[in-house]
Design a protein around this motif. Structure first.
Motif, mmCIF file in Angstrom:
data_model
loop_
_atom_site.group_PDB
_atom_site.id
_atom_site.type_symbol
_atom_site.label_atom_id
_atom_site.label_comp_id
_atom_site.label_asym_id
_atom_site.label_seq_id
_atom_site.Cartn_x
_atom_site.Cartn_y
_atom_site.Cartn_z
ATOM 1 N N ASN A 389 0.849 -1.187 0.000
ATOM 2 C CA ASN A 389 0.000 0.000 0.000
ATOM 3 C C ASN A 389 0.887 1.240 0.000
ATOM 4 O OD1 ASN A 389 -1.362 2.277 1.695
ATOM 5 N ND2 ASN A 389 -3.058 1.018 0.974
ATOM 6 N N SER A 390 0.745 2.091 -1.011
ATOM 7 C CA SER A 390 1.681 3.202 -1.178
ATOM 8 C C SER A 390 1.650 4.173 0.007
ATOM 9 C CB SER A 390 1.388 3.953 -2.477
ATOM 10 O OG SER A 390 0.075 4.494 -2.474
ATOM 11 N N ILE A 391 0.473 4.414 0.577
ATOM 12 C CA ILE A 391 0.377 5.348 1.696
ATOM 13 C C ILE A 391 1.054 4.769 2.935
ATOM 14 C CG2 ILE A 391 -1.226 6.509 3.253
ATOM 15 C CD1 ILE A 391 -3.199 6.653 0.875
ATOM 16 N N ALA A 392 0.711 3.517 3.263
ATOM 17 C CA ALA A 392 1.323 2.869 4.429
ATOM 18 C C ALA A 392 2.815 2.676 4.229
ATOM 19 C CB ALA A 392 0.638 1.528 4.692
ATOM 20 N N ARG A 393 3.205 2.347 2.999
ATOM 21 C CA ARG A 393 4.615 2.098 2.704
ATOM 22 C C ARG A 393 5.444 3.367 2.944
ATOM 23 N NH1 ARG A 393 3.981 0.005 -2.255
ATOM 24 N NH2 ARG A 393 4.257 1.950 -3.406
ATOM 25 N N LYS A 394 5.001 4.491 2.402
ATOM 26 C CA LYS A 394 5.755 5.734 2.557
ATOM 27 C C LYS A 394 5.762 6.205 4.011
ATOM 28 C CE LYS A 394 4.967 7.269 -2.184
ATOM 29 N NZ LYS A 394 4.295 8.276 -3.050
ATOM 30 N N ARG A 395 4.656 5.958 4.730
ATOM 31 C CA ARG A 395 4.603 6.321 6.149
ATOM 32 C C ARG A 395 5.667 5.561 6.930
ATOM 33 N NH1 ARG A 395 -0.286 3.771 8.167
ATOM 34 N NH2 ARG A 395 1.166 2.009 8.357
ATOM 35 N N ASP A 396 5.747 4.237 6.700
ATOM 36 C CA ASP A 396 6.738 3.442 7.436
ATOM 37 C C ASP A 396 8.154 3.776 6.998
ATOM 38 O OD1 ASP A 396 4.718 2.135 8.850
ATOM 39 O OD2 ASP A 396 5.764 0.210 8.715
ATOM 40 N N MET A 397 8.339 4.052 5.723
ATOM 41 C CA MET A 397 9.690 4.391 5.249
ATOM 42 C C MET A 397 10.163 5.707 5.851
ATOM 43 S SD MET A 397 9.667 3.139 1.263
ATOM 44 C CE MET A 397 9.732 1.377 0.852
ATOM 45 N N ALA A 398 9.262 6.658 5.981
ATOM 46 C CA ALA A 398 9.632 7.931 6.617
ATOM 47 C C ALA A 398 10.009 7.701 8.084
ATOM 48 C CB ALA A 398 8.467 8.917 6.510
ATOM 49 N N TRP A 399 9.264 6.837 8.768
ATOM 50 C CA TRP A 399 9.575 6.495 10.153
ATOM 51 C C TRP A 399 10.933 5.809 10.253
ATOM 52 C CZ3 TRP A 399 9.355 1.198 11.964
ATOM 53 C CH2 TRP A 399 9.583 1.062 13.335
ATOM 54 N N MET A 400 11.215 4.874 9.338
ATOM 55 C CA MET A 400 12.495 4.181 9.375
ATOM 56 C C MET A 400 13.656 5.132 9.136
ATOM 57 S SD MET A 400 11.832 0.434 7.622
ATOM 58 C CE MET A 400 10.601 0.852 6.387
ATOM 59 N N LYS A 401 13.488 6.032 8.184
ATOM 60 C CA LYS A 401 14.542 7.024 7.937
ATOM 61 C C LYS A 401 14.804 7.855 9.195
ATOM 62 C CE LYS A 401 15.812 10.747 4.730
ATOM 63 N NZ LYS A 401 16.075 11.799 5.718
ATOM 64 N N LYS A 402 13.748 8.234 9.885
ATOM 65 C CA LYS A 402 13.863 9.066 11.078
ATOM 66 C C LYS A 402 14.636 8.372 12.188
ATOM 67 C CE LYS A 402 10.994 11.483 14.503
ATOM 68 N NZ LYS A 402 9.596 11.779 14.925
ATOM 69 N N ILE A 403 14.432 7.057 12.355
ATOM 70 C CA ILE A 403 15.075 6.349 13.477
ATOM 71 C C ILE A 403 16.385 5.680 13.072
ATOM 72 C CG2 ILE A 403 12.823 5.984 14.554
ATOM 73 C CD1 ILE A 403 13.078 3.003 13.774
ATOM 74 N N GLY A 404 16.821 5.837 11.796
ATOM 75 C CA GLY A 404 18.139 5.353 11.404
ATOM 76 C C GLY A 404 18.189 3.968 10.811
ATOM 77 N N VAL A 405 17.043 3.388 10.435
ATOM 78 C CA VAL A 405 17.039 2.092 9.740
ATOM 79 C C VAL A 405 17.615 2.290 8.343
ATOM 80 C CG1 VAL A 405 15.564 0.253 8.827
ATOM 81 C CG2 VAL A 405 15.095 1.236 11.090
ATOM 82 N N LYS A 406 18.454 1.359 7.902
ATOM 83 C CA LYS A 406 19.170 1.539 6.645
ATOM 84 C C LYS A 406 18.717 0.620 5.518
ATOM 85 C CE LYS A 406 21.843 4.795 8.156
ATOM 86 N NZ LYS A 406 21.638 6.188 7.673
ATOM 87 N N ALA A 407 17.938 -0.411 5.817
ATOM 88 C CA ALA A 407 17.537 -1.338 4.756
ATOM 89 C C ALA A 407 16.292 -2.097 5.175
ATOM 90 C CB ALA A 407 18.668 -2.315 4.439
ATOM 91 N N ILE A 408 15.589 -2.631 4.189
ATOM 92 C CA ILE A 408 14.443 -3.495 4.437
ATOM 93 C C ILE A 408 14.614 -4.798 3.664
ATOM 94 C CG2 ILE A 408 12.770 -1.690 4.969
ATOM 95 C CD1 ILE A 408 11.819 -1.795 2.056
#
Length: 657
Positions: A389-408
């Motif tokens: 889901n594009s909306i949920a996907r971008k929301r989680d990716m923004a959260w991951m970027k914020k907390i320093g996650v580097k890969a999925i």
């Protein structure tokens, strides 16, 4: 009767007179491609150094607005030399100089609709694709491709090294097809596939030629939002043809056909040819004919990662166990840890933020697992309904970027339909915006993606390391599988095998369940024989404590990115030896064996000529031991660059300065 024969003979002569035949050669003149439109049907044949590689094989496709398999006429042919240089960071060779002869054919069918075919003929590779073109009135502007006649008609004496496709919505939690079936080595051309629905790419063939063999690897590249294709069952006299996804894939949702803009092109069909296996192992054709689709917005850092799930399974996806694996990664100097499925329930987002802060304090970054979907299969692990889901996907990716996650790592895809292939591209493109690298599991074969998507790391797309844990059968088969993949799966794309396995037993306590049947050096060598720019080392805390110091020291400096490679020796499913040069210029050579008896290999290592090197090797089992005896010694390479090594059954050898 005589009149009938004469008439048939006259008609065949007429057809030959009016057939348009075009022949082109590779730059070194050894590879020959011939294309003709005899009888209104397109066909091609390939010869290498005078040996027939492909007998006349059909070409063409059927679209909703026109049939391009019959009534075809070549109306224009253009030939030109191609010279192309490019650099990559995530594949087997960092710099490539690609030379080829390009043949472009413009054709029309019986109704006057145009089609273009482009062939690129390198010294060891042929690639071709179709381009649908609008007619003079600029229509149609879109089309649907129902099927391809594209075929590969091998000589009758050919042997095969293939892995089968499987029926959709089968297997565990209806997650197949997932490119995780077993290879069969040296099968007959006429043998049926295991499940009766053809084979997944890549497909390897051996054509006996006296004392020599000619080797051929068939695959495809450049697939973005087109369906992922495969090969059909073998049909005597016609060979294999390109087949599209099965209707039941993706839980039956979506079309198995290809919707395409006009003008628009299909992916490239690729054929790699050699008198030895060197061109197969070293080919760069998956990247030679494609281009980057976007630039990396952030630095994509290669490295090594630890992973609890592969041996400690679902229960390990808790905060305390992940801390232990972060500590292992930190101690080893590794860049990443993969937090696998169920973290959303068993750790929770708030504590994932805490875990990321702890990891970063140790010089380690998190990679997070996601389910690809919520509708394509029944895989229960979460997070679900996010990546699809594009909306949920971008929301989680923004959260991951914020907390320093580097890969999925995204798992459990629904097949090869066009909409699923589009999902891969959407995930990669969005991840690039948020500085995330991407690994896919339970998935299709990458098709040129390392060059097309700069934040793409690798796919699983093979029967991988988790199966060594699951069953004793695959633990015993590990050496066979890992000596097969360099000639097949890993020859065409980066491969996330999923773990250099250093536990002696496939269990959390490292004492129970079935044993690992390969040697320690075999496992370490797979970090060289497998190619992946973010490589998994499945080191558990208790295994790390038990390793000899020389093994731990080597694993600490394990490289993951390569400048060059040289195939040294091997045979699919039996043994494999390769030398790779790191991007910093340091060479490593590695050999692994699935043979039943020790083998002696004379490795040609001119980069080490006259030098003293480290030789890590599995020795014979000591009396009463279940495992080979690992060791390390200093040894001088001959001035001629020759080094003789002995590789034990399911054992390995590593050579480096």
């Amino acid at each position: 009767m005589k009149k009938t024969f004469l008439l048939a003979w006259a008609l065949s002569l007429t057809a030959m007179v009016f057939a348009d035949v075009h022949t082109v050669y590779s730059p070194d003149k050894k590879l020959k491609l011939s294309v003709n439109d005899e009888g209104g049907k397109l066909a091609y044949a390939i010869f290498y150094d005078g040996t027939e590689v492909l007998k006349p094989s059909a070409l063409g496709l059927k679209a909703d607005y026109g049939d391009f398999t019959q009534g075809m006429k070549i109306v224009k042919a253009t030939e030109k030399a191609m010279n192309k240089a490019y650099d990559m960071t995530r594949t087997k060779r960092a710099h490539v100089d690609y030379e080829a002869t390009q043949l472009t054919l413009k054709l029309v069918n019986e109704k006057g609709f145009p089609l273009q075919m482009t062939f690129s003929v390198g010294n060891h590779d042929v690639a071709y694709r179709y381009t649908l073109l609008p007619s003079k009135d600029e229509n149609p502007r879109c089309g649907v491709v129902y099927s391809e006649a594209s075929s590969f008609n091998f000589p009758d004496e050919t042997h095969t090294f293939l892995t089968p496709q499987i029926q959709p919505m089968s297997g565990w939690e209806r997650t197949k097809p997932s490119y995780e079936e077993e290879y069969r080595a040296d099968a007959r051309l006429t043998d049926k596939s295991t499940y009766g629905v053809g084979y997944t790419f890549p497909c390897l063939y051996r054509i006996p030629n006296g004392r020599e063999n000619t080797w051929v690897l068939v695959s495809e590249t450049g697939t973005t939002s087109y369906p992922g294709c495969r090969l059909s069952e073998y049909e005597p006299g016609k060979g294999y043809h390109v087949a599209y996804p099965q209707a039941g894939e993706n839980n039956g949702v979506g079309s198995e056909f290809a919707s395409i803009p006009v003008p628009g092109s299909t992916p490239w069909r690729t054929i790699t040819v050699g008198r030895s296996l060197q061109p197969i192992v070293e080919t760069t054709i998956p990247y030679d004919v494609v281009e980057p689709l976007y630039k990396a917005k952030y630095d994509c850092k290669p490295g090594r990662y630890t992973w609890s799930w592969i041996l400690w399974m679902d229960e390990s996806c808790n905060y305390d166990d992940q801390v232990k694996f972060i500590d292992v990664a930190s101690k080893m100097g590794y860049e990443y840890i993969l937090v696998d499925a169920l973290w959303d329930k068993q750790i929770g987002r708030k504590r994932i933020e805490e875990l990321s802060r702890y990891a970063q304090s140790k010089g380690v970054s998190l990679m997070l697992w996601y389910n690809s979907n919520g509708t394509e299969n029944d895989a229960p692990q979460g997070p679900r309904n996010v990546m699809s889901n594009s909306i949920a996907r971008k929301r989680d990716m923004a959260w991951m970027k914020k907390i320093g996650v580097k890969a999925i790592k995204v798992d459990f895809f629904g097949g090869d339909k066009q909409q699923t292939l589009q999902l891969y591209q959407d995930i990669l493109s969005d991840a690039n915006d948020y500085g995330l690298q991407v690994i896919f599991h339970g998935c299709t074969l990458p098709r040129g993606w390392e060059r097309m998507y700069p934040n793409f790391v690798a796919n699983e797309a093979a029967l991988a390391s988790e199966n060594v844990y699951f069953t004793e059968h695959h633990a015993k088969q590990e050496a066979f599988e890992l000596t097969m993949y360099p000639f097949t799966r890993n020859a065409v794309a980066a491969f996330d095998w999923g773990g250099v396995l250093m536990n002696r037993y496939m269990s959390k306590d490292n004492k129970s369940r079935h044993q690992r049947f390969t040697g320690d050096i075999f496992e370490m060598a797979t970090a060289i024989t497998n190619q992946c720019s973010v490589n998994c080392v499945a080191l558990t805390p208790n295994a790390l404590e038990s390793l000899p110091a020389f093994e731990t020291d080597w694993l600490k400096q394990l490289p993951t990115t390569w400048k060059d490679l040289r195939f040294l020796a091997g045979y699919p499913g039996k043994h494999f030896a390769v030398a790779r040069q790191t991007t910093e210029g340091k060479w490593y050579a590695a050999a692994i064996s699935a043979e039943e008896k020790p083998i002696t290999l004379t490795l040609h290592l001119p980069m080490f000529a006259g030098k003293e090197v480290n030789v890590y090797a599995d020795g014979p089992k000591k009396a009463g031991s279940l495992w080979l005896t690992p060791g390390m010694k200093r040894q001088k390479v001959g001035r001629n660059g020759q080094l003789k090594v002995t590789v034990q059954p399911r054992g390995g050898v590593i050579v480096n300065e």
